[in-house]
Design an enzyme around this catalytic site. Structure first.
Site, short mmCIF file in Angstrom:
data_model
loop_
_atom_site.label_atom_id
_atom_site.label_comp_id
_atom_site.label_asym_id
_atom_site.label_seq_id
_atom_site.Cartn_x
_atom_site.Cartn_y
_atom_site.Cartn_z
N ASP A 191 -1.84 -7.99 -3.62
CA ASP A 191 -2.20 -6.64 -4.08
C ASP A 191 -1.42 -6.30 -5.36
O ASP A 191 -1.94 -5.65 -6.27
CB ASP A 191 -1.86 -5.61 -2.98
N CYS B 185 -5.06 -1.22 -7.83
CA CYS B 185 -6.35 -1.74 -7.35
C CYS B 185 -7.29 -1.79 -8.55
O CYS B 185 -7.60 -0.74 -9.11
CB CYS B 185 -6.92 -0.87 -6.24
N ASN C 50 1.78 -0.46 -4.81
CA ASN C 50 2.05 -0.17 -3.40
C ASN C 50 3.41 0.49 -3.25
O ASN C 50 4.22 0.51 -4.18
CB ASN C 50 2.09 -1.48 -2.60
ZN ZN Z 1 -3.71 -1.86 -1.77
#
Ligand code: ZN
Ligand code: COA
Length: 311
Positions: A25, A249, A258
């Site tokens: 991510d 994202c 995050n």
């Molecule tokens: Zn995420």
């Protein structure tokens, strides 16, 4: 149940599990591209710091996310035999096939709660994704693979706005009924607030318990730590975070990284909740990320303790 300053807190776990999703991510949204060897050095550092759950990569289309084009190579180079569980994100059955072929035995299937986001992210309707989830979960049981499903944009969608909690609950109910090993409730855009988190996770706890729930927050509005604490007070004990606070994202405009892993570990340790992670070793990894990227990681703990201030 733990006791702090004489106060018993009903839903606080004594220990939490943290999955570092930075290698997936985190890196997928960074403007630079790390070499496979650099990604593996990052992962090895996390392992040495005591991180026991790592999302190592994703098996998505390399045109959609070029940073993850080396998913098979990363999987082949993962340090094994150390008790660490490596997850890989998959969008569909082809992703599952590729992950399995690469030796991955924990997959994270992504499904967005909203139709617009699911279409933009993985070009499927939510119903199509649920049909894929059912197949993947069935195959995984036979293959000895564990499946978590991300309920992405569980609170707010960059395209549809605030998400009715009933929609996230309905999706989670279906996934739980399918026998999914874990449902990860994800604030992919980093716009949820603790009131929403308490409401949704409280409702999910009452229906499903918290053993198969995880929470995944982004820090776009600086709420990730507050949201994590709120989820913990609802009994959730599995959290995603990314080293240094890397990421975002690519399909949710404006979303930032995050929850920084250092900040999460610092929070838990201050509160007497065990993580099994060595905070200073984590910061050493963020030093490495800083060198790789040429920019300062957003983690507050990292900045407070590792950035030299002019006196
Ligand atoms: Zn995420
Ligand atoms: N990995 C690699 N290739 C894949 C794939 C996967 N998981 N799924 C499909 N493909 C390939 C197909 O084989 C097909 O290849 P071909 O053109 O050589 O025949 C091509 O992609 C198109 O297949 P289709 O099923 O029509 O895919 P699509 O064009 O609708 O794209 C995804 C769907 C899911 C592959 C793509 O949108 C994607 O990879 N999204 C990932 C988004 C992401 O990572 N978001 C961040 C994480 S939440």
């Amino acid at each position: 149940m733990i006791e702090l300053n004489g106060v018993k807190t009903a839903f606080w776990p004594e220990r939490v599990r943290i999955m570092d999703v930075g290698p997936r991510d985190g890196l997928q949204n960074e403007p630079y591209q790390l070499a496979t060897s650099q990604k593996l050095a990052l992962i090895e550092g996390l392992v040495n710091a005591g991180v026991r759950w790592i999302e190592a990569t994703s098996f998505v289309h390399p045109k959609a996310v070029p940073q993850m084009a080396d998913a098979a190579e990363v999987s082949a180079g993962l340090p094994r035999g150390n008790g660490v569980i490596y997850y890989a994100l998959i969008p569909n059955e082809k992703g599952y096939d590729r992950a399995l072929a690469a030796g991955i035995d924990h997959v994270g299937l992504v499904i967005s709660v909203t139709e617009t986001m699911n279409r933009k992210n993985i070009n499927l309707s939510v119903a199509e994704s649920l049909a894929i989830a059912e197949k993947v979960i069935g195959r995984a049981k036979a293959d000895g693979v564990k499946v978590r499903v991300y309920a992405s944009v569980a609170f707010v969608c960059a395209f549809e706005g605030r998400v009715d909690p009933a929609r996230t609950i309905e999706l989670t109910d279906k996934l739980m009924a399918m026998g999914c090993d874990q449902v990860c409730i994800a604030d992919s855009v980093g716009r949820a607030h603790p009131g929403q988190v308490a409401g949704l996770l409280g409702a999910l706890r009452e229906k499903h318990g918290t053993e198969r729930l995880a929470a995944h927050f982004h820090n776009t509005y600086g709420m990730a730590i507050a949201n994590t604490l709120t989820a913990m007070q609802q009994g959730v004990s599995f959290f995603d975070a990314s080293i240094g606070g890397l990421g975002g994202c690519p399909f949710s405009p404006g979303a930032t990284g995050n929850t920084p892993t250092e900040d999460l570990v610092h929070l838990f340790h201050q509160m007497g909740v065990e993580t099994g992670i060595d905070l200073e070793k984590l910061c050493d990894i963020s030093d490495m990320v800083k060198d790789f990227s040429g920019s300062l990681p957003p983690s507050a703990y990292y900045r407070a303790t590792r950035v030299k201030k002019a006196s």
